[in-house]
Each structure stands twice: as C-alpha cells, then as structure tokens.
Design an enzyme around this catalytic site. Structure first.
Site, PDB file in Angstrom:
ATOM      1  N   ASP A  54      -3.664  -5.322  -1.296  1.00  0.00           N
ATOM      2  CA  ASP A  54      -4.246  -5.883  -0.077  1.00  0.00           C
ATOM      3  C   ASP A  54      -4.888  -4.802   0.782  1.00  0.00           C
ATOM      4  O   ASP A  54      -4.553  -3.622   0.682  1.00  0.00           O
ATOM      5  CB  ASP A  54      -3.153  -6.555   0.772  1.00  0.00           C
ATOM      6  N   HIS A 200      -0.525  -2.024  -1.379  1.00  0.00           N
ATOM      7  CA  HIS A 200      -1.676  -1.845  -0.495  1.00  0.00           C
ATOM      8  C   HIS A 200      -2.480  -0.622  -0.921  1.00  0.00           C
ATOM      9  O   HIS A 200      -1.907   0.455  -1.131  1.00  0.00           O
ATOM     10  CB  HIS A 200      -1.212  -1.688   0.958  1.00  0.00           C
TER      11      HIS A 200
END
Length: 242
Positions: A54, A200
């Site tokens: 993400d 991430h």
C-alpha cells in the site's frame, strides 16, 4: 414534540446513518471477515499467498521494492494512491512493465468515517482514471485506507467496477520501531495458504524510513512460503471470490 425529544430523535437518526455507513468495515475484523466474507477479507487459494503493498508509488522507496522482488522472482499487487501516482506517473508504468499488478488505494490516504457518497465516488473514479492512464491497465482491486470499508466506499467501488479486498496478515511495518525481523515475526503466525499479506512500499503515512523494514523482510517471507510449498504472488493469481 418538544425540542429535547426532537434533538434526541435527530441524534438517534444520525447515529443510525453512521452505523449503517460503517457496517461493512466489520469485514476488517479477522473473525468476522473469515466467517461472513472470506474473499473480501483476502482468503484465497490454499496453495497461494498474495503479496500486496500500500501507499505508493514513491520514488524514494518503490524502486527498491521492484529490484528486491525482481531478485526474488516474485510479483505483487501494489495499491496506489492517486496523489502519489500524480507525482510519479512513470513509476506507475514501471510497475506494470515489470510484471506487477496495480490496484486502487484511493486518491488521498485518510479516514472516511462520515458519509460523503459524492466525494467517495468522485475520488475513486479519479483514481481509476489516473491508474489506467499512467499504468496502461485498468485496475481491478480496491483497498480503502486503514481498511475502513464504509457503505459509501463500498458503493463507490462497485460503481467504479472495483473489487474490494482487505488482508489477513500484516507486518506492522509502519512504526519507527519496525525492523525486518519484527515484520517477519509479526507476519509468521498468519502466513499460511490463502493468506493476503499487507506491507507498505512507502512511508508517506508511516514513520520516516519505515519502508526499509518491509523491504528487509521480503527474503525471509519468500523463503518461508517456499518451505511451506506455497506460491507467493499477486492478487490476480489468488483465486478470490469477492
């Protein structure tokens, strides 16, 4: 009807609207998600683990992930933020050119607690258009920031022909104390066939430099999947029914 009763009824109505708005977010809770919507929660094919990232694309960190994944022979799904992609559109195209899957994380990374159907629909459409233009493919998947899938966002995703998906395992790689070892250790209990892993590739909403912990954990993650006889790859190969 007196003013006090009117105010109480209005307050109750507001609570009811907001509760309905937040109801789909229950899928974020692992026991609820597994029981009610396993596909939405990210439970896929038993021989596969989906690797997702993400908050990118980030010129400072995403290229490191691309090189690291290339060295491991692994492809992944990247949930992109529109405002990040706007700053680095060429990096979005590099993701697809190097065999990775791109998906939608929203235009901004913020909590969308209160209903705003027009805003939700507008921002998701805008992000889909940006991803399609920059990356050369139309995205399939949507993951809301913080995993908060409200009724408004669910409706907006359907309107944009996106399939929402959350995750079943995460590394807590966003804190200033995260290390490669801590990320792998946190993932390990939930690392099994059918898992969707959340990491991430950017620190735009995390502690500065936190992305290094996720990057450092990738070799161990890939090795563990191989030991378990599991294929590590993108959501497109995960066999999800959402």
């Amino acid at each position: 009807m007196d003013a006090r009763r009117t105010a109480l009824l209005a307050g109750a109505a507001t609570v009811a609207v907001e509760a309905a708005h937040l109801a789909p977010a229950a899928a974020r809770l692992a026991p609820v998600g597994r029981r009610l919507r396993p596909g939405l929660a990210g439970h896929g094919a038993p021989g596969h683990v989906a690797l997702t990232f993400d908050d990118g694309p980030d010129p400072a960190s995403t290229p490191r992930f691309l090189d690291g994944l290339e060295a491991l022979g692994v492809r992944a799904t990247f949930f992109l933020l529109g405002d990040m992609l706007e700053r680095a559109p060429a990096l979005g195209r590099e993701l697809t050119d190097r065999g990775h899957e791109v998906a939608v994380h929203g235009w901004h990374h913020r909590r969308q607690w209160r209903p705003s159907p027009r805003r939700d629909a507008r921002e998701l459409r805008r992000t889909v258009e940006a991803v399609t233009a920059a990356c050369g493919v139309r995205p399939t998947w949507y993951r809301p920031p913080y995993g908060v899938l409200t009724a408004g966002l669910l409706a907006a995703a359907r309107g944009a022909e996106l399939r929402p998906v959350l995750w079943t395992a995460w590394g807590r790689d966003w804190t200033d104390r995260a290390t490669a070892a801590s990320v792998y250790r946190t993932l390990l209990p939930d690392l099994r066939g059918g898992a969707t892993v959340l990491l991430h590739d950017s620190d735009c909403t995390s502690a500065p430099g936190a992305w290094r912990s996720a990057l450092g954990a990738l070799p161990q993650l890939a090795e563990r999947c191989a030991q378990l006889g599991l294929t590590l790859g993108p959501l497109r190969d995960h066999g999800l029914t959402v």
